[in-house]
Write an enzyme that holds these catalytic residues in place. Structure first.
Site, mmCIF file in Angstrom:
data_model
loop_
_atom_site.group_PDB
_atom_site.id
_atom_site.type_symbol
_atom_site.label_atom_id
_atom_site.label_comp_id
_atom_site.label_asym_id
_atom_site.label_seq_id
_atom_site.Cartn_x
_atom_site.Cartn_y
_atom_site.Cartn_z
ATOM 1 N N SER A 1 1.051 3.659 8.194
ATOM 2 C CA SER A 1 1.026 2.477 9.000
ATOM 3 C C SER A 1 0.971 1.253 8.146
ATOM 4 O O SER A 1 -0.247 1.041 7.356
ATOM 5 C CB SER A 1 0.371 2.256 10.267
ATOM 6 N N GLY B 1 -1.300 2.634 16.651
ATOM 7 C CA GLY B 1 -1.201 3.765 15.678
ATOM 8 C C GLY B 1 -1.285 5.072 16.161
ATOM 9 O O GLY B 1 -0.399 5.812 15.891
ATOM 10 N N ASP B 2 -2.089 5.262 17.146
ATOM 11 C CA ASP B 2 -1.912 6.544 17.846
ATOM 12 C C ASP B 2 -0.701 6.669 18.700
ATOM 13 O O ASP B 2 0.093 7.885 18.650
ATOM 14 C CB ASP B 2 -3.260 6.621 18.787
ATOM 15 N N GLY C 1 5.526 -2.806 9.031
ATOM 16 C CA GLY C 1 6.355 -1.465 9.509
ATOM 17 C C GLY C 1 5.585 -0.190 9.027
ATOM 18 O O GLY C 1 4.451 -0.198 9.018
#
Length: 313
Positions: free
Chosen positions: A220, A251-252, A225
């Site tokens: 990430s 992010g998860d 992006g």
């Protein structure tokens, strides 16, 4: 089925305030309580997409009971390992500009018996799993090699492993050959021991992790992006975000999107980007549903702009 393992779960309390002013009495304009922890959030995002998921996690005290109830209400199957300590609670303060201030507690210390039971529980639940996602920091009482043991056991059972952790736990797990690791840019820099100023630097760092044992690296890059480096080469992708409301769990959500789409190649990267972009535009750690996604807005390239400067968000 996607199985998640969260050794240090939490209750996440999010408060929305007009501004964060030190020393002042703040009046929240909104608040919510969500089940928290990286693997927990992955399971929530997978369930929101209508895919079966089981969350394995140690739980203790009233916060642990509430966490399990909240997960079940969101369609997540919960396999709990009872512990003597109390599940931690974390606090996030979100401002309208998108800035989120987080206060994370250490969490309980697991005994040797609780650690062994957690390992055995993962093994007993993993028979039907296409992917096992091991996510988050390790609580006190678990050695950095704990995730490496999970990876080894999962491969023996034929499951693929996605690992989202950092520091010594990440480095210790690489020789066990996890199928994909998911650092952010800061964690990627930490893993290779040097700053990453450009996208080209990030590609080289990801290639180093592949050389150390990772099957692929999904990194990430914040506003820049995401990057995928693996057997098919290096791919970079972006997805537009109208306004950041909260980045908690984004992010998860990305990792969930990646695994839902098969966990390999540019199509999976596109799914990760769509899920992450949708998540940051939702309050707290709310996970996106298919109606929140904009897959048509995602852009993927097999020729990453290596000179792109990676500025801090």
């Amino acid at each position: 089925m996607i199985l998640t393992v969260t050794p240090n779960p939490s209750l996440d309390r999010t408060y929305e305030v007009p501004s964060l002013d030190r020393g002042e009495v703040l009046r929240a304009t909104g608040d919510r309580v969500d089940p928290g922890g990286k693997g927990v959030n992955v399971s929530r995002a997978v369930a929101a997409a209508g895919v079966r998921t089981t969350a394995v996690l140690p739980l203790g005290g009233p916060p642990g009971t509430l966490l399990a109830e909240l997960l079940v209400a969101q369609g997540v199957d919960v396999t709990a390992v009872s512990i003597a300590g109390q599940t931690r609670s974390n606090i996030s303060v979100a401002e309208p500009c998108g800035t989120v201030t987080k206060i994370n507690t250490a969490g309980p210390e697991l005994s040797a018996a609780e650690s062994a039971l957690l390992l055995d529980t993962v093994r007993s639940c993993s028979g039907a799993a296409a992917w096992i996602a091991c996510c988050g920091s390790l609580p006190r009482g678990l050695a950095p090699e704990w995730y490496a043991e999970i990876v080894a056991r999962a491969h023996q059972g034929g499951a693929r492993i996605a690992l989202d952790t950092s520091g010594p736990a990440l480095l210790a797990a690489l020789p066990a050959r996890p199928d994909v690791v998911k650092p952010n840019v800061a964690e990627l820099a930490e893993a290779v021991g040097r700053p990453l100023a450009t996208l080209g630097d990030a590609v080289k760092a990801a290639e180093e992790l592949v050389g150390l044992g990772a099957g692929a690296v999904l990194a990430s890059l914040g506003a820049h992006g995401q990057l995928l480096v693996g057997p098919e080469g290096a791919f970079h992708g972006t997805a537009p975000v109208t306004a950041v409301r909260s980045d908690v769990g984004a992010g998860d959500a990305s990792l969930a999107g990646f695994l839902i789409a098969g966990g390999a190649g540019p199509a999976a990267l596109a799914s990760a980007l769509a899920h992450g972009a949708a998540a940051v535009q939702l309050p707290g750690s709310v996970m996106p549903t298919p109606t929140d996604l904009r897959p048509d807005a995602v852009r993927i390239t097999a020729a990453p702009p290596l000179d792109l400067t990676l500025t801090r968000d």
